[in-house]
Write a protein that holds these residues in place. Sequence first.
Motif, mmCIF file in Angstrom:
data_model
loop_
_atom_site.group_PDB
_atom_site.id
_atom_site.type_symbol
_atom_site.label_atom_id
_atom_site.label_comp_id
_atom_site.label_asym_id
_atom_site.label_seq_id
_atom_site.Cartn_x
_atom_site.Cartn_y
_atom_site.Cartn_z
ATOM 1 N N ALA A 160 -1.236 -5.767 11.169
ATOM 2 C CA ALA A 160 -1.131 -6.741 12.256
ATOM 3 C C ALA A 160 -0.511 -8.060 11.788
ATOM 4 O O ALA A 160 0.178 -8.732 12.557
ATOM 5 N N LEU A 161 -0.748 -8.427 10.539
ATOM 6 C CA LEU A 161 -0.293 -9.723 10.036
ATOM 7 C C LEU A 161 1.131 -9.727 9.506
ATOM 8 O O LEU A 161 1.746 -10.786 9.396
ATOM 9 N N THR A 162 1.662 -8.560 9.155
ATOM 10 C CA THR A 162 2.968 -8.495 8.512
ATOM 11 C C THR A 162 3.947 -7.655 9.327
ATOM 12 O O THR A 162 3.552 -6.901 10.209
ATOM 13 N N THR A 163 5.213 -7.755 8.978
ATOM 14 C CA THR A 163 6.245 -6.961 9.628
ATOM 15 C C THR A 163 6.188 -5.520 9.140
ATOM 16 O O THR A 163 6.369 -4.582 9.903
ATOM 17 N N GLU A 164 5.916 -5.365 7.832
ATOM 18 C CA GLU A 164 5.866 -4.029 7.228
ATOM 19 C C GLU A 164 4.891 -4.051 6.060
ATOM 20 O O GLU A 164 4.828 -5.029 5.312
ATOM 21 N N THR A 165 4.146 -2.960 5.899
ATOM 22 C CA THR A 165 3.181 -2.841 4.806
ATOM 23 C C THR A 165 3.257 -1.430 4.242
ATOM 24 O O THR A 165 3.373 -0.465 4.994
ATOM 25 N N SER A 166 3.191 -1.322 2.904
ATOM 26 C CA SER A 166 3.185 0.006 2.291
ATOM 27 C C SER A 166 2.397 -0.039 0.983
ATOM 28 O O SER A 166 2.174 -1.104 0.413
ATOM 29 N N THR A 167 1.968 1.143 0.543
ATOM 30 C CA THR A 167 1.307 1.270 -0.758
ATOM 31 C C THR A 167 2.054 2.309 -1.576
ATOM 32 O O THR A 167 2.672 3.226 -1.018
ATOM 33 N N THR A 168 1.990 2.142 -2.891
ATOM 34 C CA THR A 168 2.542 3.151 -3.784
ATOM 35 C C THR A 168 1.623 3.279 -4.992
ATOM 36 O O THR A 168 0.930 2.340 -5.362
ATOM 37 N N TYR A 169 1.653 4.478 -5.564
ATOM 38 C CA TYR A 169 0.994 4.714 -6.841
ATOM 39 C C TYR A 169 1.925 5.590 -7.647
ATOM 40 O O TYR A 169 2.128 6.757 -7.333
ATOM 41 N N GLU A 170 2.533 4.981 -8.663
ATOM 42 C CA GLU A 170 3.423 5.739 -9.536
ATOM 43 C C GLU A 170 3.406 5.126 -10.930
ATOM 44 O O GLU A 170 3.267 3.907 -11.093
ATOM 45 N N ASN A 171 3.509 5.999 -11.918
ATOM 46 C CA ASN A 171 3.512 5.597 -13.326
ATOM 47 C C ASN A 171 2.305 4.736 -13.688
ATOM 48 O O ASN A 171 2.416 3.782 -14.458
ATOM 49 N N GLY A 172 1.150 5.041 -13.087
ATOM 50 C CA GLY A 172 -0.072 4.325 -13.411
ATOM 51 C C GLY A 172 -0.194 2.940 -12.805
ATOM 52 O O GLY A 172 -1.039 2.153 -13.224
ATOM 53 N N VAL A 173 0.651 2.620 -11.827
ATOM 54 C CA VAL A 173 0.600 1.311 -11.175
ATOM 55 C C VAL A 173 0.344 1.511 -9.678
ATOM 56 O O VAL A 173 1.078 2.238 -8.998
ATOM 57 N N PHE A 174 -0.703 0.863 -9.192
ATOM 58 C CA PHE A 174 -1.062 0.893 -7.772
ATOM 59 C C PHE A 174 -0.613 -0.428 -7.164
ATOM 60 O O PHE A 174 -0.959 -1.502 -7.652
ATOM 61 N N SER A 175 0.195 -0.351 -6.100
ATOM 62 C CA SER A 175 0.698 -1.582 -5.498
ATOM 63 C C SER A 175 0.654 -1.532 -3.978
ATOM 64 O O SER A 175 0.723 -0.469 -3.364
ATOM 65 N N VAL A 176 0.538 -2.723 -3.419
ATOM 66 C CA VAL A 176 0.636 -2.926 -1.981
ATOM 67 C C VAL A 176 1.804 -3.884 -1.766
ATOM 68 O O VAL A 176 1.863 -4.932 -2.416
ATOM 69 N N THR A 177 2.721 -3.504 -0.903
ATOM 70 C CA THR A 177 3.878 -4.352 -0.606
ATOM 71 C C THR A 177 3.815 -4.807 0.844
ATOM 72 O O THR A 177 3.616 -3.993 1.753
ATOM 73 N N LEU A 178 3.993 -6.100 1.035
ATOM 74 C CA LEU A 178 3.980 -6.724 2.358
ATOM 75 C C LEU A 178 5.344 -7.343 2.607
ATOM 76 O O LEU A 178 5.895 -7.992 1.718
#
Length: 124
Positions: A98-116
């Motif tokens: 609701a707060l952002t235009t686009e949101t996604s998550t990824t988990y690759e190569n041992g790194v967990f991330s959330v991108t806004l």
Amino acid sequence: MRPDVELRLPVDSAYVSVLRATTVSLAARLDFTIDDIEDLRIAVGEASAMVLPSATEGSDLVCRYYMRPGEVSITVAVESEDPELPEEEGFAWQVLSALTTETSTTYENGVFSVTLTMNSTVSL
């Protein structure tokens, strides 16, 4: 792509305030509205709350900012061996969506991330 700004902080919720303050400053430089800035500040806090429980002890909380006129993308990431991926029906995910235009998550190569990503509501 190289980030315009990158912060590395200890994996500790006490440092989330640094990410929120940085987000406010950078969004203001991009001429985002006060409402957009507040939405981003809240979203960065929520994204941090999503990734921190999954962080490997002793790792860094990394936040990368990619800025373009009228748009900012923010990636909040931690090293993780077993991330707790958010449920898209969950409250936190709904808040981010609701707060952002686009949101996604990824988990690759041992790194967990959330991108806004947020686009300014101001017409350029």
